[in-house]
Motif scaffolding. Sequence first.
Motif, PDB file in Angstrom:
ATOM      1  N   LEU A  75       0.847  -1.190   0.000  1.00  0.00           N
ATOM      2  CA  LEU A  75       0.000   0.000   0.000  1.00  0.00           C
ATOM      3  C   LEU A  75       0.886   1.245   0.000  1.00  0.00           C
ATOM      4  O   LEU A  75       1.929   1.279   0.665  1.00  0.00           O
ATOM      5  CB  LEU A  75      -0.906   0.034   1.235  1.00  0.00           C
ATOM      6  CG  LEU A  75      -1.850  -1.150   1.481  1.00  0.00           C
ATOM      7  CD1 LEU A  75      -2.705  -0.880   2.716  1.00  0.00           C
ATOM      8  CD2 LEU A  75      -2.731  -1.430   0.285  1.00  0.00           C
ATOM      9  N   THR A  76       0.446   2.243  -0.744  1.00  0.00           N
ATOM     10  CA  THR A  76       1.162   3.512  -0.691  1.00  0.00           C
ATOM     11  C   THR A  76       0.862   4.199   0.627  1.00  0.00           C
ATOM     12  O   THR A  76      -0.063   3.811   1.362  1.00  0.00           O
ATOM     13  CB  THR A  76       0.743   4.434  -1.844  1.00  0.00           C
ATOM     14  OG1 THR A  76      -0.638   4.805  -1.648  1.00  0.00           O
ATOM     15  CG2 THR A  76       0.914   3.743  -3.187  1.00  0.00           C
ATOM     16  N   ARG A  77       1.627   5.239   0.952  1.00  0.00           N
ATOM     17  CA  ARG A  77       1.402   5.973   2.190  1.00  0.00           C
ATOM     18  C   ARG A  77       0.005   6.587   2.222  1.00  0.00           C
ATOM     19  O   ARG A  77      -0.677   6.579   3.250  1.00  0.00           O
ATOM     20  CB  ARG A  77       2.461   7.069   2.333  1.00  0.00           C
ATOM     21  CG  ARG A  77       2.393   7.837   3.650  1.00  0.00           C
ATOM     22  CD  ARG A  77       3.578   8.767   3.779  1.00  0.00           C
ATOM     23  NE  ARG A  77       4.833   7.999   3.802  1.00  0.00           N
ATOM     24  CZ  ARG A  77       6.028   8.565   3.891  1.00  0.00           C
ATOM     25  NH1 ARG A  77       6.138   9.896   3.940  1.00  0.00           N
ATOM     26  NH2 ARG A  77       7.121   7.833   3.909  1.00  0.00           N
ATOM     27  N   GLU A  78      -0.445   7.087   1.066  1.00  0.00           N
ATOM     28  CA  GLU A  78      -1.769   7.691   0.983  1.00  0.00           C
ATOM     29  C   GLU A  78      -2.857   6.637   1.184  1.00  0.00           C
ATOM     30  O   GLU A  78      -3.868   6.885   1.849  1.00  0.00           O
ATOM     31  CB  GLU A  78      -1.962   8.401  -0.356  1.00  0.00           C
ATOM     32  CG  GLU A  78      -1.107   9.644  -0.565  1.00  0.00           C
ATOM     33  CD  GLU A  78       0.358   9.297  -0.843  1.00  0.00           C
ATOM     34  OE1 GLU A  78       0.634   8.109  -1.193  1.00  0.00           O
ATOM     35  OE2 GLU A  78       1.220  10.177  -0.693  1.00  0.00           O
ATOM     36  N   GLU A  79      -2.665   5.459   0.591  1.00  0.00           N
ATOM     37  CA  GLU A  79      -3.659   4.384   0.742  1.00  0.00           C
ATOM     38  C   GLU A  79      -3.753   3.931   2.198  1.00  0.00           C
ATOM     39  O   GLU A  79      -4.858   3.741   2.726  1.00  0.00           O
ATOM     40  CB  GLU A  79      -3.280   3.206  -0.163  1.00  0.00           C
ATOM     41  CG  GLU A  79      -3.499   3.491  -1.644  1.00  0.00           C
ATOM     42  CD  GLU A  79      -2.928   2.411  -2.540  1.00  0.00           C
ATOM     43  OE1 GLU A  79      -3.372   2.305  -3.698  1.00  0.00           O
ATOM     44  OE2 GLU A  79      -2.015   1.664  -2.086  1.00  0.00           O
ATOM     45  N   ALA A  80      -2.608   3.770   2.847  1.00  0.00           N
ATOM     46  CA  ALA A  80      -2.616   3.359   4.252  1.00  0.00           C
ATOM     47  C   ALA A  80      -3.270   4.417   5.135  1.00  0.00           C
ATOM     48  O   ALA A  80      -4.004   4.088   6.082  1.00  0.00           O
ATOM     49  CB  ALA A  80      -1.192   3.087   4.728  1.00  0.00           C
ATOM     50  N   ALA A  81      -3.044   5.699   4.806  1.00  0.00           N
ATOM     51  CA  ALA A  81      -3.633   6.779   5.604  1.00  0.00           C
ATOM     52  C   ALA A  81      -5.156   6.793   5.500  1.00  0.00           C
ATOM     53  O   ALA A  81      -5.846   7.232   6.423  1.00  0.00           O
ATOM     54  CB  ALA A  81      -3.063   8.119   5.159  1.00  0.00           C
ATOM     55  N   ARG A  82      -5.703   6.316   4.364  1.00  0.00           N
ATOM     56  CA  ARG A  82      -7.162   6.271   4.210  1.00  0.00           C
ATOM     57  C   ARG A  82      -7.787   5.121   4.999  1.00  0.00           C
ATOM     58  O   ARG A  82      -9.007   5.092   5.178  1.00  0.00           O
ATOM     59  CB  ARG A  82      -7.527   6.132   2.724  1.00  0.00           C
ATOM     60  CG  ARG A  82      -7.193   7.349   1.887  1.00  0.00           C
ATOM     61  CD  ARG A  82      -7.967   7.330   0.585  1.00  0.00           C
ATOM     62  NE  ARG A  82      -7.577   6.220  -0.280  1.00  0.00           N
ATOM     63  CZ  ARG A  82      -6.652   6.284  -1.228  1.00  0.00           C
ATOM     64  NH1 ARG A  82      -5.987   7.416  -1.419  1.00  0.00           N
ATOM     65  NH2 ARG A  82      -6.366   5.226  -1.979  1.00  0.00           N
ATOM     66  N   GLY A  83      -6.979   4.193   5.462  1.00  0.00           N
ATOM     67  CA  GLY A  83      -7.503   3.019   6.149  1.00  0.00           C
ATOM     68  C   GLY A  83      -7.842   3.265   7.602  1.00  0.00           C
ATOM     69  O   GLY A  83      -7.152   2.772   8.502  1.00  0.00           O
ATOM     70  N   ARG A  84      -8.904   4.029   7.844  1.00  0.00           N
ATOM     71  CA  ARG A  84      -9.392   4.299   9.194  1.00  0.00           C
ATOM     72  C   ARG A  84     -10.838   3.818   9.287  1.00  0.00           C
ATOM     73  O   ARG A  84     -11.644   4.100   8.400  1.00  0.00           O
ATOM     74  CB  ARG A  84      -9.302   5.799   9.535  1.00  0.00           C
ATOM     75  CG  ARG A  84      -7.868   6.293   9.592  1.00  0.00           C
ATOM     76  CD  ARG A  84      -7.791   7.780   9.899  1.00  0.00           C
ATOM     77  NE  ARG A  84      -6.414   8.237   9.965  1.00  0.00           N
ATOM     78  CZ  ARG A  84      -5.665   8.215  11.059  1.00  0.00           C
ATOM     79  NH1 ARG A  84      -6.185   7.781  12.200  1.00  0.00           N
ATOM     80  NH2 ARG A  84      -4.410   8.632  11.031  1.00  0.00           N
ATOM     81  N   TYR A  85     -11.169   3.123  10.387  1.00  0.00           N
ATOM     82  CA  TYR A  85     -12.469   2.468  10.487  1.00  0.00           C
ATOM     83  C   TYR A  85     -13.098   2.725  11.855  1.00  0.00           C
ATOM     84  O   TYR A  85     -12.464   2.509  12.888  1.00  0.00           O
ATOM     85  CB  TYR A  85     -12.318   0.956  10.266  1.00  0.00           C
ATOM     86  CG  TYR A  85     -11.557   0.627   9.007  1.00  0.00           C
ATOM     87  CD1 TYR A  85     -12.197   0.584   7.767  1.00  0.00           C
ATOM     88  CD2 TYR A  85     -10.177   0.398   9.052  1.00  0.00           C
ATOM     89  CE1 TYR A  85     -11.482   0.317   6.604  1.00  0.00           C
ATOM     90  CE2 TYR A  85      -9.463   0.125   7.895  1.00  0.00           C
ATOM     91  CZ  TYR A  85     -10.114   0.084   6.678  1.00  0.00           C
ATOM     92  OH  TYR A  85      -9.412  -0.178   5.529  1.00  0.00           O
ATOM     93  N   ALA A  86     -14.323   3.193  11.822  1.00  0.00           N
ATOM     94  CA  ALA A  86     -15.073   3.365  13.063  1.00  0.00           C
ATOM     95  C   ALA A  86     -15.504   1.985  13.563  1.00  0.00           C
ATOM     96  O   ALA A  86     -15.509   1.014  12.799  1.00  0.00           O
ATOM     97  CB  ALA A  86     -16.294   4.251  12.813  1.00  0.00           C
ATOM     98  N   PRO A  87     -15.874   1.864  14.845  1.00  0.00           N
ATOM     99  CA  PRO A  87     -16.314   0.565  15.365  1.00  0.00           C
ATOM    100  C   PRO A  87     -17.459  -0.012  14.530  1.00  0.00           C
ATOM    101  O   PRO A  87     -18.479   0.641  14.310  1.00  0.00           O
ATOM    102  CB  PRO A  87     -16.782   0.901  16.794  1.00  0.00           C
ATOM    103  CG  PRO A  87     -15.974   2.096  17.174  1.00  0.00           C
ATOM    104  CD  PRO A  87     -15.836   2.891  15.906  1.00  0.00           C
ATOM    105  N   GLY A  88     -17.258  -1.239  14.028  1.00  0.00           N
ATOM    106  CA  GLY A  88     -18.289  -1.919  13.250  1.00  0.00           C
ATOM    107  C   GLY A  88     -18.399  -1.473  11.807  1.00  0.00           C
ATOM    108  O   GLY A  88     -19.273  -1.947  11.073  1.00  0.00           O
ATOM    109  N   GLU A  89     -17.515  -0.585  11.355  1.00  0.00           N
ATOM    110  CA  GLU A  89     -17.618  -0.046   9.999  1.00  0.00           C
ATOM    111  C   GLU A  89     -16.906  -0.958   9.005  1.00  0.00           C
ATOM    112  O   GLU A  89     -15.726  -1.296   9.174  1.00  0.00           O
ATOM    113  CB  GLU A  89     -16.997   1.350   9.958  1.00  0.00           C
ATOM    114  CG  GLU A  89     -17.144   2.019   8.594  1.00  0.00           C
ATOM    115  CD  GLU A  89     -16.455   3.370   8.524  1.00  0.00           C
ATOM    116  OE1 GLU A  89     -16.847   4.179   7.668  1.00  0.00           O
ATOM    117  OE2 GLU A  89     -15.529   3.605   9.329  1.00  0.00           O
ATOM    118  N   GLY A  90     -17.593  -1.335   7.944  1.00  0.00           N
ATOM    119  CA  GLY A  90     -17.002  -2.149   6.903  1.00  0.00           C
ATOM    120  C   GLY A  90     -16.625  -3.541   7.396  1.00  0.00           C
ATOM    121  O   GLY A  90     -16.943  -3.945   8.521  1.00  0.00           O
TER     122      GLY A  90
END
Length: 537
Positions: A75-90
Amino acid sequence: MDGHIRKAASSAHWRTQEMFLIQEVMNLIGKGLRLDQVAREMLHLLSEIVGLNRGRIVLKDPDGEGHRIAHSYGLTREEAARGRYAPGEGITGRVIQDGHLIIVQDIDKDPAFLGRAVARAQLPRGAVSFLALPIRVDHRTVGAIACHRIRHRERALSDDLTILRITATMVSQLLTLNERVERKTRALEEHNDMLARELRIKRARYGIIGTSPALLRALVQVEKVADATASVLLLGESGTGKELFARALHLASPRRDRPFIKVNCAAIPDSLFESELFGHERGAFTGAVDARAGWFEQASGGTIFLDEIGEMPAILQTKLLRTLQEGTVVRLGGKREIRVDMRLVAATNRDLAAEVTHGRFREDLFYRLNVVPITLPPLAERRSDIPDLVLHFLTQANQSNQRNVNLTQAAVAHLARQPWPGNIRQLANFIERLVLLASEGVLDVEDVRPMLEGALVTAPAALAAAPYLGSSLVPEREAALRAIGTVRPYLPADSHGHAELRMALTQAGGNKTRAAQRLGLTERQFSYRWRKLQPTP
């Protein structure tokens, strides 16, 4: 037949690859236990050896409520930075929330798959699967390990899941070890910090601990007047350390090698006041079988400290004024004047000016005492000193009671935020009680908080609501005294009769310290009453 041979050969090939992968991962762990040092290479090996691509380890987001991609490969740095998940999300959020494996056979057909980190155009054509497994530490899910997988391939899905489970277990073990190492490191840092504080404490002047501006101002005043002979009046709330300041004044003066006599005016019965302060001649009263020098004579050449001077009877105020003016005393039953040379330090938590206005304290004596007034700061004005005071009292209590109890920095900080209406005396007694009742070697905020409940009540309020009946403590008063155990008001010298003292001593198994605590007295107050109320032989 040929198909079976090819399948067996393929299976043997993958087993060899898996063993190589595990061996390489173990080698990585052997080089360092920190997850950030080995995580990316673990994911790299998963991609290169078994074809599980764009692997990511998702852990708690330190800046938010949810989780984020903490480590990744592919993953690029930008792709990894987008990987944030709220509890139960996705898919990832559900795996962490529920603690169960989720397999997405085709990411294009599952609406729960977010595709947040990697755009679909960046992935291979055809069916792409997504595998996500929970990472567990101490029976709780702390994160997830996930990756993309080409759906149609020779390698069995069950084999990929097995290798992912092994990897997740290794990550879990690394997280556990990291957590323990960090906890140990924090404990060592806190211990080192406490040792540093203790070194500072040992250098404290005159045994007075602290470096707050309010405390230093009072100490500067003490040192400025130390060489003079004028009387000093220490003012301030109860429990602010007046005796320590009086001793500091003595130690800083040229009289430091002569006697330092301390007298608690609130603990002496009126009938004995004159004899105690000024002495008596033989036969001056029943039981005076020998002449005795009073405290003023005993302090000659040194310093006498009269604590709670506002409690002194009016008739004795006159005699004290004469002693201060003429530098002489006359013993009870005597006629000759005895010259004394002592420095007087007095203390009170009363407003003596108001007492003068109401006629309860001589005006001329007040002015004689109030030559150099020094106001001692309450603990609320010197909060920065509380951590050092806590450590000092903790060391004292551990040594006195042969215990080894420590507090975390968070617990010390929590204590520093408390009001402490009884000031230093209350803090000292609370720490001693904490040490005696502690069931753990290291106490955190949650261990300290329950003991603070009710302990910060002011003494007058608690005692007013809990009367004293007969010769024993009623439950309400006993509970109140336990709650305020740190704030012991100065009671009148005749507050307890002989029967009450004897019963408390019996209930305490002959231990005077415990008996005093049951009655809300200091050990010194109890011993004084006990001694004075014993029949004369």
